[in-house]
Design an enzyme around this catalytic site. Structure first.
Site, mmCIF file in Angstrom:
data_model
loop_
_atom_site.group_PDB
_atom_site.id
_atom_site.type_symbol
_atom_site.label_atom_id
_atom_site.label_comp_id
_atom_site.label_asym_id
_atom_site.label_seq_id
_atom_site.Cartn_x
_atom_site.Cartn_y
_atom_site.Cartn_z
ATOM 1 N N TYR A 1 -0.319 4.407 -0.965
ATOM 2 C CA TYR A 1 0.698 4.201 0.077
ATOM 3 C C TYR A 1 2.114 4.517 -0.435
ATOM 4 O O TYR A 1 3.084 3.950 0.071
ATOM 5 C CB TYR A 1 0.625 2.767 0.595
ATOM 6 C CG TYR A 1 -0.535 2.538 1.563
ATOM 7 C CD1 TYR A 1 -0.665 3.305 2.719
ATOM 8 C CD2 TYR A 1 -1.486 1.555 1.324
ATOM 9 C CE1 TYR A 1 -1.719 3.104 3.611
ATOM 10 C CE2 TYR A 1 -2.543 1.341 2.214
ATOM 11 C CZ TYR A 1 -2.643 2.129 3.348
ATOM 12 O OH TYR A 1 -3.685 1.921 4.240
ATOM 13 N N ARG B 1 -8.739 10.974 13.533
ATOM 14 C CA ARG B 1 -7.550 10.239 14.009
ATOM 15 C C ARG B 1 -7.708 9.833 15.482
ATOM 16 O O ARG B 1 -7.299 8.743 15.885
ATOM 17 C CB ARG B 1 -6.284 11.065 13.793
ATOM 18 C CG ARG B 1 -5.876 11.084 12.314
ATOM 19 C CD ARG B 1 -4.723 12.008 12.050
ATOM 20 N NE ARG B 1 -3.473 11.525 12.620
ATOM 21 C CZ ARG B 1 -2.746 10.543 12.120
ATOM 22 N NH1 ARG B 1 -3.145 9.910 11.032
ATOM 23 N NH2 ARG B 1 -1.614 10.189 12.682
ATOM 24 N N THR C 1 -2.033 3.713 15.416
ATOM 25 C CA THR C 1 -1.862 2.758 14.308
ATOM 26 C C THR C 1 -1.713 1.332 14.820
ATOM 27 O O THR C 1 -2.305 0.402 14.273
ATOM 28 C CB THR C 1 -0.612 3.147 13.481
ATOM 29 O OG1 THR C 1 -0.766 4.500 13.051
ATOM 30 C CG2 THR C 1 -0.440 2.244 12.283
ATOM 31 N N ARG D 1 -9.670 1.332 16.958
ATOM 32 C CA ARG D 1 -8.592 0.330 16.953
ATOM 33 C C ARG D 1 -8.381 -0.281 18.334
ATOM 34 O O ARG D 1 -8.074 -1.467 18.456
ATOM 35 C CB ARG D 1 -7.302 0.967 16.434
ATOM 36 C CG ARG D 1 -7.356 1.262 14.926
ATOM 37 C CD ARG D 1 -6.247 2.203 14.532
ATOM 38 N NE ARG D 1 -6.090 2.356 13.090
ATOM 39 C CZ ARG D 1 -5.393 3.333 12.534
ATOM 40 N NH1 ARG D 1 -4.794 4.239 13.299
ATOM 41 N NH2 ARG D 1 -5.277 3.404 11.225
ATOM 42 N N ASN E 1 -5.700 -3.177 11.273
ATOM 43 C CA ASN E 1 -6.094 -2.053 12.128
ATOM 44 C C ASN E 1 -7.349 -1.330 11.630
ATOM 45 O O ASN E 1 -7.613 -0.194 11.995
ATOM 46 C CB ASN E 1 -4.914 -1.101 12.360
ATOM 47 C CG ASN E 1 -4.463 -0.397 11.107
ATOM 48 O OD1 ASN E 1 -4.976 -0.659 10.014
ATOM 49 N ND2 ASN E 1 -3.514 0.515 11.230
ATOM 50 N N HIS F 1 -8.105 3.407 7.750
ATOM 51 C CA HIS F 1 -7.049 4.360 7.408
ATOM 52 C C HIS F 1 -7.674 5.747 7.415
ATOM 53 O O HIS F 1 -8.821 5.906 6.995
ATOM 54 C CB HIS F 1 -6.489 4.086 6.008
ATOM 55 C CG HIS F 1 -5.702 5.238 5.482
ATOM 56 N ND1 HIS F 1 -4.372 5.413 5.778
ATOM 57 C CD2 HIS F 1 -6.068 6.319 4.736
ATOM 58 C CE1 HIS F 1 -3.952 6.536 5.228
ATOM 59 N NE2 HIS F 1 -4.960 7.107 4.588
HETATM 60 P P1 CMP Z 1 -2.535 3.332 7.728
HETATM 61 O O1 CMP Z 1 -3.139 4.358 8.592
HETATM 62 O O2 CMP Z 1 -3.389 2.742 6.661
HETATM 63 O O3 CMP Z 1 -1.217 3.944 7.049
HETATM 64 C C1 CMP Z 1 -0.140 3.148 6.657
HETATM 65 C C2 CMP Z 1 -0.295 1.731 7.079
HETATM 66 O O4 CMP Z 1 0.895 0.972 7.069
HETATM 67 C C3 CMP Z 1 -0.714 1.714 8.538
HETATM 68 O O5 CMP Z 1 -2.046 2.134 8.649
HETATM 69 C C4 CMP Z 1 -0.464 0.294 8.922
HETATM 70 O O6 CMP Z 1 -1.537 -0.556 8.601
HETATM 71 C C5 CMP Z 1 0.733 -0.029 8.046
HETATM 72 N N1 CMP Z 1 1.945 -0.035 8.869
HETATM 73 C C6 CMP Z 1 2.582 1.009 9.394
HETATM 74 N N2 CMP Z 1 3.661 0.600 10.091
HETATM 75 C C7 CMP Z 1 3.679 -0.742 9.998
HETATM 76 C C8 CMP Z 1 4.526 -1.727 10.499
HETATM 77 N N3 CMP Z 1 5.592 -1.416 11.235
HETATM 78 N N4 CMP Z 1 4.236 -3.005 10.220
HETATM 79 C C9 CMP Z 1 3.156 -3.317 9.454
HETATM 80 N N5 CMP Z 1 2.312 -2.401 8.927
HETATM 81 C C10 CMP Z 1 2.580 -1.121 9.209
#
Ligand code: CMP
Length: 151
Positions: free
Chosen positions: A50, A86, A92, A103, A113, A116
């Site tokens: 990340y 996706r 997300t 989701r 969620n 990934h």
């Molecule tokens: P993911 O697809 O794993 O990629 C990045 C992750 O960051 C995303 O899913 C979310 O779980 C997390 N994420 C992104 N934006 C936010 C946010 N505003 N608040 C909390 N978690 C976030």
């Protein structure tokens, strides 16, 4: 080689016994599973995964969540695999995700969620390399493969 994408089932997906349901959705789209493993991410690997989110307000919570329990790592292959996965996953923020997506059907919020997935072919290459050696990704034929190929 057909397009590949990296997918991870997060600790909430494993903890809620949704792994089979999630994988079924990629399978029924006709994608082919070419890599699979289970692990609890250590902090270093989670930070590398990340890295683009370092410094964001949700970063600390995201790291705590993603390292909190077992996760499943997968590589799926097929036509337009990045976009297909996706769409199957949904937005997300689970509260905005379409019903019918993983989701939208099962997710709770932006953090819980469930899954990934890589957001581009380039990201998929980077993420696959974080979790899999080339020798852990399998090439094999399936009897219905000609029905699922684009040509
Ligand atoms: P993911 O697809 O794993 O990629 C990045 C992750 O960051 C995303 O899913 C979310 O779980 C997390 N994420 C992104 N934006 C936010 C946010 N505003 N608040 C909390 N978690 C976030």
């Amino acid at each position: 080689m057909a397009e590949r994408t990296f997918v991870m089932i997060k600790p909430d997906g494993v903890g809620r016994r949704l792994c089979g349901e999630i994988m079924r959705r990629y399978e029924r789209k006709g994608l082919r599973l070419v890599g699979l493993k289970m692990s609890i991410l250590d902090r270093g690997l989670a930070e590398r995964h990340y890295a683009e989110h370092v410094g964001k307000p949700f970063f600390a919570g995201l790291l705590e969540f993603i390292t909190s329990g077992p996760t499943i790592q997968m590589v799926w292959e097929g036509p337009d695999a990045v976009n297909a996965v996706r769409k199957i996953n949904g937005a997300t923020n689970c509260q905005q995700a379409d019903i019918g997506s993983i989701r939208g059907d099962f997710g709770i919020n932006t953090q819980k969620n469930l899954v990934h997935a890589s957001d581009s072919v380039e990201t998929a290459r980077r993420e696959m390399a974080l979790y899999f050696a080339d020798s852990e990704l399998w090439d094999y034929t399936m009897p219905d493969g000609h029905w699922l190929a684009e040509a």
